[in-house]
Design a protein around this motif. Structure first.
Motif, PDB file in Angstrom:
ATOM      1  N   LEU A  25       0.335  -1.080  -0.006  1.00 53.16           N
ATOM      2  CA  LEU A  25      -0.345   0.338   0.129  1.00 53.16           C
ATOM      3  C   LEU A  25       0.835   1.298   0.195  1.00 53.16           C
ATOM      4  N   SER A  26       0.759   2.574  -0.891  1.00 54.36           N
ATOM      5  CA  SER A  26       1.706   3.624  -0.806  1.00 54.36           C
ATOM      6  C   SER A  26       0.787   4.666  -0.839  1.00 54.36           C
ATOM      7  N   PRO A  27       0.531   4.975   0.713  1.00 60.71           N
ATOM      8  CA  PRO A  27      -0.601   6.667   0.391  1.00 60.71           C
ATOM      9  C   PRO A  27       1.151   7.171   0.091  1.00 60.71           C
ATOM     10  N   THR A  28       1.036   8.460  -1.240  1.00 61.66           N
ATOM     11  CA  THR A  28       1.139   9.039  -1.350  1.00 61.66           C
ATOM     12  C   THR A  28       0.433  10.220  -1.587  1.00 61.66           C
ATOM     13  N   TYR A  29       0.962  11.584  -1.423  1.00 62.56           N
ATOM     14  CA  TYR A  29       0.763  12.734  -1.215  1.00 62.56           C
ATOM     15  C   TYR A  29       1.730  13.777  -2.598  1.00 62.56           C
ATOM     16  N   VAL A  30       1.250  14.355  -3.626  1.00 69.12           N
ATOM     17  CA  VAL A  30       1.891  15.060  -4.519  1.00 69.12           C
ATOM     18  C   VAL A  30       1.790  16.173  -4.283  1.00 69.12           C
ATOM     19  N   HIS A  31       2.306  17.361  -4.979  1.00 68.20           N
ATOM     20  CA  HIS A  31       1.946  18.977  -4.970  1.00 68.20           C
ATOM     21  C   HIS A  31       3.143  19.404  -6.102  1.00 68.20           C
ATOM     22  N   ARG A  32       2.328  20.347  -7.179  1.00 66.00           N
ATOM     23  CA  ARG A  32       2.975  21.056  -7.939  1.00 66.00           C
ATOM     24  C   ARG A  32       3.082  22.178  -7.928  1.00 66.00           C
ATOM     25  N   ASN A  33       3.623  22.979  -8.589  1.00 71.17           N
ATOM     26  CA  ASN A  33       4.085  24.471  -7.707  1.00 71.17           C
ATOM     27  C   ASN A  33       3.003  25.225  -8.649  1.00 71.17           C
ATOM     28  N   TYR A  34       3.143  24.880  -9.780  1.00 71.62           N
ATOM     29  CA  TYR A  34       2.341  25.221 -10.359  1.00 71.62           C
ATOM     30  C   TYR A  34       1.329  24.411 -11.762  1.00 71.62           C
ATOM     31  N   VAL A  35      -0.300  25.488 -11.893  1.00 74.20           N
ATOM     32  CA  VAL A  35      -1.031  24.081 -12.054  1.00 74.20           C
ATOM     33  C   VAL A  35      -1.918  24.997 -13.309  1.00 74.20           C
ATOM     34  N   ALA A  36      -2.393  24.329 -14.108  1.00 72.24           N
ATOM     35  CA  ALA A  36      -3.577  25.446 -14.753  1.00 72.24           C
ATOM     36  C   ALA A  36      -5.058  25.037 -14.428  1.00 72.24           C
ATOM     37  N   TYR A  37      -5.681  26.268 -14.513  1.00 73.19           N
ATOM     38  CA  TYR A  37      -6.591  26.747 -13.550  1.00 73.19           C
ATOM     39  C   TYR A  37      -7.520  25.151 -13.397  1.00 73.19           C
ATOM     40  N   GLY A  38      -8.320  25.474 -12.566  1.00 73.14           N
ATOM     41  CA  GLY A  38      -9.212  25.011 -12.607  1.00 73.14           C
ATOM     42  C   GLY A  38      -8.325  23.528 -11.671  1.00 73.14           C
ATOM     43  N   GLU A  39      -6.424  23.170 -11.801  1.00 73.42           N
ATOM     44  CA  GLU A  39      -6.807  21.587 -10.705  1.00 73.42           C
ATOM     45  C   GLU A  39      -5.773  22.308  -9.722  1.00 73.42           C
ATOM     46  N   GLN A  40      -5.661  21.412  -9.481  1.00 75.27           N
ATOM     47  CA  GLN A  40      -5.623  21.636  -7.952  1.00 75.27           C
ATOM     48  C   GLN A  40      -3.719  20.902  -7.877  1.00 75.27           C
ATOM     49  N   ASN A  41      -3.290  21.858  -6.996  1.00 74.31           N
ATOM     50  CA  ASN A  41      -1.801  22.521  -6.407  1.00 74.31           C
ATOM     51  C   ASN A  41      -1.675  20.051  -5.732  1.00 74.31           C
ATOM     52  N   ASP A  42      -2.448  20.169  -4.605  1.00 72.96           N
ATOM     53  CA  ASP A  42      -2.027  18.901  -4.218  1.00 72.96           C
ATOM     54  C   ASP A  42      -2.843  17.701  -4.603  1.00 72.96           C
ATOM     55  N   VAL A  43      -2.372  17.017  -4.554  1.00 72.21           N
ATOM     56  CA  VAL A  43      -3.080  15.339  -4.402  1.00 72.21           C
ATOM     57  C   VAL A  43      -3.007  14.643  -4.226  1.00 72.21           C
ATOM     58  N   TYR A  44      -3.734  13.889  -3.367  1.00 75.28           N
ATOM     59  CA  TYR A  44      -3.703  12.381  -2.487  1.00 75.28           C
ATOM     60  C   TYR A  44      -3.946  11.668  -3.189  1.00 75.28           C
ATOM     61  N   ALA A  45      -3.735  10.253  -2.291  1.00 77.00           N
ATOM     62  CA  ALA A  45      -3.193   9.068  -3.356  1.00 77.00           C
ATOM     63  C   ALA A  45      -3.350   7.863  -2.870  1.00 77.00           C
ATOM     64  N   LEU A  46      -3.883   6.825  -2.894  1.00 81.74           N
ATOM     65  CA  LEU A  46      -3.685   5.605  -2.216  1.00 81.74           C
ATOM     66  C   LEU A  46      -3.361   4.666  -3.203  1.00 81.74           C
ATOM     67  N   GLY A  47      -1.972   4.185  -2.981  1.00 77.88           N
ATOM     68  CA  GLY A  47      -1.825   3.601  -4.412  1.00 77.88           C
ATOM     69  C   GLY A  47      -1.922   1.446  -3.882  1.00 77.88           C
TER      70      GLY A  47
END
Lengths: 309, 184
Positions: free
Chosen positions: A191-213
């Motif tokens: 199981l891989s609980p994951t958190y990613v962050h992108r400093n710049y995202v297009a309008y309507g998208e989110q910088n922080d995304v959580y996931a569970l692998g």
């Protein structure tokens, strides 16, 4: 009984207790085992390499071991025969991962997709074991920092390479806790609980995304294993405000191990290979052929130590 | 009456001296394994082999953890453990034997003594009888035994796939060095 008789009997008993020589060797081995502390049996080789498919596994490079990887991702299968079902388009990621110590691994990677570089590290926190210490799972922590060097790196037409696109905006981050258990010689699940962050995202998208692998392997013959890996990105799938639809990344394939190399052959709906993009920018769709054939190759070298026998 | 008691006492003491036989122990015995072909070198060392030597009878037992063999190449170690020696099935390897010329060795005098040993060697779950010669060195209460065995992988049912038989030799050299101290 007379005192003297008792004494004689005692002496005879002692004499005979020392003459059972036949059992001596077995007793000696038991005596030796009794002197030793029960060992800790660490579970090893939960996976054959440091990746499940797209994402990392709990496996690490030990001290002075260097893993050279080339990961290929071909084009989408639904491109049809003219593009040889994607084989004409290939993006590559190659990386070097090195064990600084038995439990700390560092990596440097460069990918052709958006010309992204990333630095990573993986720490072994817990190792599955039996024996004197029982630990049901192996746990590692993985983190990376990525930097896209491509001049115009956003695919969307309304953004061009502008002055505001500073270094900081080109960066992305990933943090993963990797938890795996080797159930049998054939089956390992992670199981891989994951958190990613992108400093710049297009309008309507989110910088922080959580996931569970959720991934694993099933080794059905000595050197070949069936692999699967799915990331459930709860905050991100579906159609964003900008009209782009993202999907949860799923990959399935095989690990084939030869004397020195581990090959991975698989299909996946995710084109990018760096973690923050895998989780947040998967646009391929399994139901309409938006899947890519991928081929990873890993070769582990040992950097020799200075001492020689 | 007194003579009877004296005889019994002597008899008892004579018997009891066998109970306090001198046993020597080590938990840091060293075994090196080595095998070389043009394609492949298998080289590893285990520094935590345990052994007891009974200097009175010449009985020797050895026990070691197969996973404690350290290789320089993690990949070779992985194949050794997972595919060949199958250490998850057979975590330990043992030896039970006897020094056949034990009476020729003066354990209390410094010096070098050749010894002959015969015993059962258990590797990969298979036990085979072995006989070998080695050298014991006595130095101020420390007994060091040096011996070399050549072991056949096939004899111990270690299976090498056809594709790799040219790369891995069937014979592996085991070089052992055990330094014993009095067992307390």
């Amino acid at each position: 009984m007379k005192k003297i008789t008792k004494l004689i009997l005692l002496c005879l008993a002692l004499a005979f207790s020392n003459s059972i020589w036949a059992q001596e060797e077995d007793d000696l081995l038991a005596e030796l085992e009794g002197e030793l502390e029960e060992p800790i049996y660490y579970t090893a080789y939960s996976f054959k390499s440091t990746r499940i498919i797209n994402g990392h596994s709990i496996e690490r490079m030990q001290h002075r071991q260097l893993d050279f990887r080339i990961n290929h991702r071909f084009g989408q299968i639904n491109e049809g025969g003219y593009a040889l079902w994607g084989l004409d388009n290939a993006i590559i990621n190659f990386s070097f991962e090195y064990g600084l110590t038995d439990n700390i691994m560092i990596g440097l990677r460069r990918g052709t997709n958006k010309k992204v570089y990333d630095l990573s590290s993986k720490f072994t926190l817990l190792r599955q074991s039996t024996g004197r210490v029982t630990m049901p799972v192996s746990v590692s922590y993985y983190t990376n920092v990525s930097y896209k060097t491509q001049r115009g790196f956003l695919d969307l037409p309304d953004i061009r390479d502008a002055d505001f696109v500073t270094n900081r905006l080109r960066m992305g981050y990933a943090h993963q806790l990797l938890i795996a258990r080797k159930f049998t010689e054939a089956l390992t699940i992670q199981l891989s609980p994951t958190y990613v962050h992108r400093n710049y995202v297009a309008y309507g998208e989110q910088n922080d995304v959580y996931a569970l692998g959720f991934g694993g392997r099933y080794k059905f013959v000595n050197r070949v294993a069936f692999m699967w890996e799915y990331f459930y990105t709860s905050s991100h799938n579906g159609t964003a405000d900008n009209g782009v639809t993202y999907y949860n990344p799923l990959a399935i394939g095989f690990d084939i191990e030869t004397g020195g190399h581990v090959f991975q052959l698989f299909f996946t709906n995710t084109k990018p290979m760096v973690e923050d993009a895998v989780i947040a920018e998967t646009t391929g769709n399994w139901t309409d052929g938006g899947i890519y054939f991928g081929f990873n190759m890993s070769r582990v070298f040992a950097i020799p130590s200075k001492k020689h026998h | 009456m007194k003579i009877k008691l004296l005889l019994i006492a002597i008899f008892t003491v004579a018997m009891l001296t066998n109970a306090f036989a001198q046993k020597y122990i080590t938990k840091t015995g060293k075994i090196d394994i080595f095998s070389e072909t043009p394609a492949f070198t298998i080289e590893a060392e285990n520094r935590t082999c345990a052994s007891i030597l009974n200097t009175e009878t010449g009985d020797v037992v050895v026990s070691l953890l197969v996973r404690s063999f350290d290789f320089e190449e993690a990949l070779v170690e992985e194949h050794f453990n997972e595919n060949y020696i199958e250490s998850h099935k057979f975590p330990k390897s043992t030896f039970k034997g006897k020094i056949t010329n034990n009476d020729d060795i003066a354990y209390d005098k410094n010096g070098e003594y050749k010894f002959d040993i015969t015993g059962d060697l258990n590797i990969h779950g298979v036990t085979k009888a072995v006989t070998q010669q080695g050298v014991i060195t006595v130095n101020d209460g420390v007994i060091t035994a040096n011996i070399e065995f050549i072991v056949s992988l096939k004899a111990y049912e270690v299976k090498i796939e056809k594709a790799y038989t040219h790369a891995i030799k069937d014979e592996i050299a085991l070089t052992c060095e055990f330094s014993f101290e009095t067992k307390k």
